[in-house]
Design a protein around this motif. Structure first.
Motif, PDB file in Angstrom:
ATOM      1  N   GLU A  18       0.817  -1.212   0.000  1.00  0.00           N
ATOM      2  CA  GLU A  18       0.000   0.000   0.000  1.00  0.00           C
ATOM      3  C   GLU A  18       0.853   1.265   0.000  1.00  0.00           C
ATOM      4  O   GLU A  18       0.609   2.195  -0.766  1.00  0.00           O
ATOM      5  N   ASN A  19       1.867   1.307   0.883  1.00  0.00           N
ATOM      6  CA  ASN A  19       2.705   2.504   0.991  1.00  0.00           C
ATOM      7  C   ASN A  19       3.502   2.756  -0.285  1.00  0.00           C
ATOM      8  O   ASN A  19       3.700   3.898  -0.693  1.00  0.00           O
ATOM      9  N   MET A  20       3.982   1.689  -0.903  1.00  0.00           N
ATOM     10  CA  MET A  20       4.729   1.851  -2.146  1.00  0.00           C
ATOM     11  C   MET A  20       3.813   2.333  -3.261  1.00  0.00           C
ATOM     12  O   MET A  20       4.167   3.226  -4.037  1.00  0.00           O
ATOM     13  N   GLN A 104      -8.969   1.162  -4.724  1.00  0.00           N
ATOM     14  CA  GLN A 104      -7.706   0.918  -4.012  1.00  0.00           C
ATOM     15  C   GLN A 104      -7.711   1.602  -2.650  1.00  0.00           C
ATOM     16  O   GLN A 104      -7.260   1.035  -1.651  1.00  0.00           O
ATOM     17  N   GLY A 105      -8.211   2.835  -2.617  1.00  0.00           N
ATOM     18  CA  GLY A 105      -8.267   3.575  -1.356  1.00  0.00           C
ATOM     19  C   GLY A 105      -9.141   2.891  -0.331  1.00  0.00           C
ATOM     20  O   GLY A 105      -8.825   2.891   0.867  1.00  0.00           O
ATOM     21  N   LEU A 106     -10.249   2.290  -0.778  1.00  0.00           N
ATOM     22  CA  LEU A 106     -11.116   1.542   0.139  1.00  0.00           C
ATOM     23  C   LEU A 106     -10.353   0.376   0.753  1.00  0.00           C
ATOM     24  O   LEU A 106     -10.415   0.141   1.967  1.00  0.00           O
ATOM     25  N   GLY A 107      -9.614  -0.361  -0.082  1.00  0.00           N
ATOM     26  CA  GLY A 107      -8.815  -1.462   0.452  1.00  0.00           C
ATOM     27  C   GLY A 107      -7.727  -0.975   1.387  1.00  0.00           C
ATOM     28  O   GLY A 107      -7.510  -1.546   2.467  1.00  0.00           O
ATOM     29  N   GLY A 108      -7.046   0.106   1.013  1.00  0.00           N
ATOM     30  CA  GLY A 108      -5.983   0.656   1.853  1.00  0.00           C
ATOM     31  C   GLY A 108      -6.499   1.193   3.172  1.00  0.00           C
ATOM     32  O   GLY A 108      -5.837   1.070   4.206  1.00  0.00           O
ATOM     33  N   ALA A 109      -7.705   1.779   3.155  1.00  0.00           N
ATOM     34  CA  ALA A 109      -8.289   2.333   4.386  1.00  0.00           C
ATOM     35  C   ALA A 109      -8.542   1.245   5.413  1.00  0.00           C
ATOM     36  O   ALA A 109      -8.447   1.482   6.622  1.00  0.00           O
ATOM     37  N   PRO A 138       7.580  -0.768   6.322  1.00  0.00           N
ATOM     38  CA  PRO A 138       6.955  -0.359   5.062  1.00  0.00           C
ATOM     39  C   PRO A 138       6.618   1.113   4.982  1.00  0.00           C
ATOM     40  O   PRO A 138       6.680   1.710   3.905  1.00  0.00           O
ATOM     41  N   ALA A 139       6.259   1.716   6.122  1.00  0.00           N
ATOM     42  CA  ALA A 139       5.929   3.142   6.108  1.00  0.00           C
ATOM     43  C   ALA A 139       7.140   3.990   5.757  1.00  0.00           C
ATOM     44  O   ALA A 139       7.010   5.092   5.219  1.00  0.00           O
ATOM     45  N   LEU A 140       8.343   3.490   6.061  1.00  0.00           N
ATOM     46  CA  LEU A 140       9.568   4.237   5.772  1.00  0.00           C
ATOM     47  C   LEU A 140      10.137   3.898   4.401  1.00  0.00           C
ATOM     48  O   LEU A 140      10.632   4.769   3.688  1.00  0.00           O
ATOM     49  N   ILE A 141      10.045   2.632   4.013  1.00  0.00           N
ATOM     50  CA  ILE A 141      10.642   2.197   2.752  1.00  0.00           C
ATOM     51  C   ILE A 141       9.751   2.551   1.558  1.00  0.00           C
ATOM     52  O   ILE A 141      10.224   2.998   0.515  1.00  0.00           O
ATOM     53  N   GLY A 142       8.426   2.353   1.719  1.00  0.00           N
ATOM     54  CA  GLY A 142       7.499   2.554   0.613  1.00  0.00           C
ATOM     55  C   GLY A 142       7.626   3.898  -0.078  1.00  0.00           C
ATOM     56  O   GLY A 142       7.811   3.963  -1.300  1.00  0.00           O
ATOM     57  N   PRO A 143       7.540   5.028   0.667  1.00  0.00           N
ATOM     58  CA  PRO A 143       7.630   6.332   0.015  1.00  0.00           C
ATOM     59  C   PRO A 143       8.980   6.603  -0.632  1.00  0.00           C
ATOM     60  O   PRO A 143       9.075   7.422  -1.543  1.00  0.00           O
TER      61      PRO A 143
END
Length: 490
Positions: A18-20, A104-109, A138-143
């Protein structure tokens, strides 16, 4: 593999996807726009529609997990995200693409807060620090990895693959979740607060969307102000409503807990600076230094390497020094490394830049782990779903605010210095401003009691063991003292 590591890795894999995906699209917008017959500016609706979908549906995640079970909802969220990814890859118009991004946003939420809930309900609190450390990756690597990966795939393959790579990751996540995560659900789920959901959805959508586009020249300023203003009014009405209902979708009464309050408020302020970093750094590298998206990604990936190197040490560091001490000092240290980015110039050796990003990533990751874990130190098991929803909403708003603050600082600097195009000079003040904001978070952590979170960090047990050891040593010394030696002391 022990449960304390396996479940965090299952959740982390889904959150990484999701983050990526949230950032990988940025470098591919021109290619996608050309293929589906629209302009890159118009296609920015794909980014903002995703953010809107997140903001609207996150408040429902806690109740949904209690009603249908965290494992079921988490697996379903991955499946919905995958369907949205396939929809993006098959889109032939801007309407198709935006609709797929909303899905996608619904799934990510649902994926983020419910994934965190799975972790909290599956892992003993004594092992929570180590588990949360892995989930922070993931929150740090994804972006950081998103933009160069998107540029690489779009350049050498096709933009469609930036969405299709989610399919194998998602399938593995669903299989592992069904096999290793227990089917935990609430025995007595609360009634759904539909009116509160509507108010919170409008409020969060207005605030998150307004801050996301502020400073990016996507909409006129009166429209941006109207969006944020409408969001604030709706959230005010929601707060008044929440005081009268027994089962609010966003339970602000949890802020009475000192550790959760510090994590929410202090974490919001800290994330303003960190949320701006993935936005400012790639622009500096690509526009200021003239690097390609792929080259800039290789440089900024040093930050992720630093984050990963911290994971094996997080639990030991927090156990040794305690949450409060770590979060106060580390907020300042992390901010100093963030401010150091203001000193980067085209003549700065790339090795030095990567070293600063590497060490900075280490301390930022440690801070995220501490903030994310201490939030649940005092939360009762029955209210975990409410707490995870509140934390997820807070994080989403903080990231949107960070991007807005960073963009606004760059635009203000350009106007003040009379610059017509982006250049290196426009970025330095932005890094300083967001670093100062992040450092201010130390005040909220300073207000915590000294023993905050000791039960989950293991520090309390270590102190008790240390006191017992000292008492036993003193007793042994007293027993071994002979009459002659006592006389000599007298």
């Amino acid at each position: 593999m022990p449960k304390e590591r396996l479940i965090p890795l299952i959740v982390a894999a889904a959150l990484f996807m999701e983050n990526m995906d949230a950032t990988v699209i940025a470098t591919s917008l021109p290619a996608i726009a050309a293929d589906i017959g629209t302009s890159p500016l118009t296609l920015k609706l794909a980014i903002t529609s995703y953010l809107l979908s997140l903001a609207v549906f996150i408040p429902a995640s806690g109740w949904t997990a209690d009603r249908f079970g965290a494992r079921t909802v988490f697996s379903a969220a991955i499946a919905v995200f995958m369907v949205g990814s396939i929809g993006c890859a098959l889109s032939h118009s801007i309407t198709d693409f935006v609709a797929a991004r909303v899905l996608q946003g619904l799934g990510g939420a649902m994926m983020t807060p419910v994934g965190r809930l799975v972790l909290l309900r599956s892992i003993d609190k004594s092992a929570l620090v180590g588990a949360m450390a892995w989930m922070t990756v993931p929150a740090l690597i994804g972006p950081v990895i998103g933009p160069p990966l998107g540029g690489f795939i779009t350049t050498y393959f096709s933009w469609h693959w930036i969405f299709l790579i989610n399919i194998p990751i998602g399938l593995v996540g669903i299989v592992l979740a069904q096999r290793y995560i227990d089917p935990i659900r609430s025995d007595a789920p609360e009634p759904f607060d539909l009116y509160g959901m509507i108010l919170a959805g409008i409020g969060l959508a207005g605030i998150a969307f307004g801050f996301s586009v502020a400073g990016l020249n996507m909409l006129p300023w009166p429209v941006v102000v109207a969006l944020i203003g409408t969001g604030c009014i709706a959230m005010t009405l929601y707060v008044l409503h929440a005081r009268k209902t027994a089962s609010p979708v966003l339970d602000f009464s949890l802020l009475r807990l000192a550790t959760l309050r510090a994590s929410i408020i202090g974490g919001f302020v800290f994330r303003i600076g960190i949320g701006a970093l993935p936005f400012l750094l790639p622009l500096l590298m690509q526009i200021g230094f003239g690097l390609t998206p792929f080259q800039s990604g290789l440089v900024t990936f040093a930050s992720s390497a630093g984050a990963m190197s911290m994971k094996p040490l997080a639990a030991r560091i927090i156990r040794t020094f305690g949450f409060r001490n770590i979060m106060i000092i580390n907020a300042v240290v992390s901010s100093l490394f963030l401010a150091a980015c203001a000193l980067f110039t085209p003549s700065t050796p790339m090795l030095l830049i990567m070293l600063i990003l590497l060490v900075g990533g280490f301390f930022r990751s440690l801070q995220f782990t501490a903030i994310n874990t201490v939030a649940y130190a005092e939360v009762e098991t029955a209210k975990m779903s409410r707490a995870t929803t509140l934390v997820s909403v807070n994080q989403q708003l903080a990231i949107s605010t960070g991007v807005a603050v960073g963009a606004l600082c760059v635009e203000t600097t350009m106007q003040w210095r009379g610059l017509t195009e982006l250049s290196v000079e426009a970025f330095a003040p932005a890094f300083v401003v967001v670093a100062v904001l992040s450092a201010l978070s130390a005040y909220f952590f300073w207000k915590l009691p000294d023993d905050a979170g000791h039960e989950i960090s293991g520090r309390k047990a270590m102190e008790i063991s240390s006191r017992k050891g000292a008492a036993q040593a003193a007793e042994k010394a007293a027993n071994e003292t002979t009459p002659d030696t006592r006389d000599q002391r007298l």
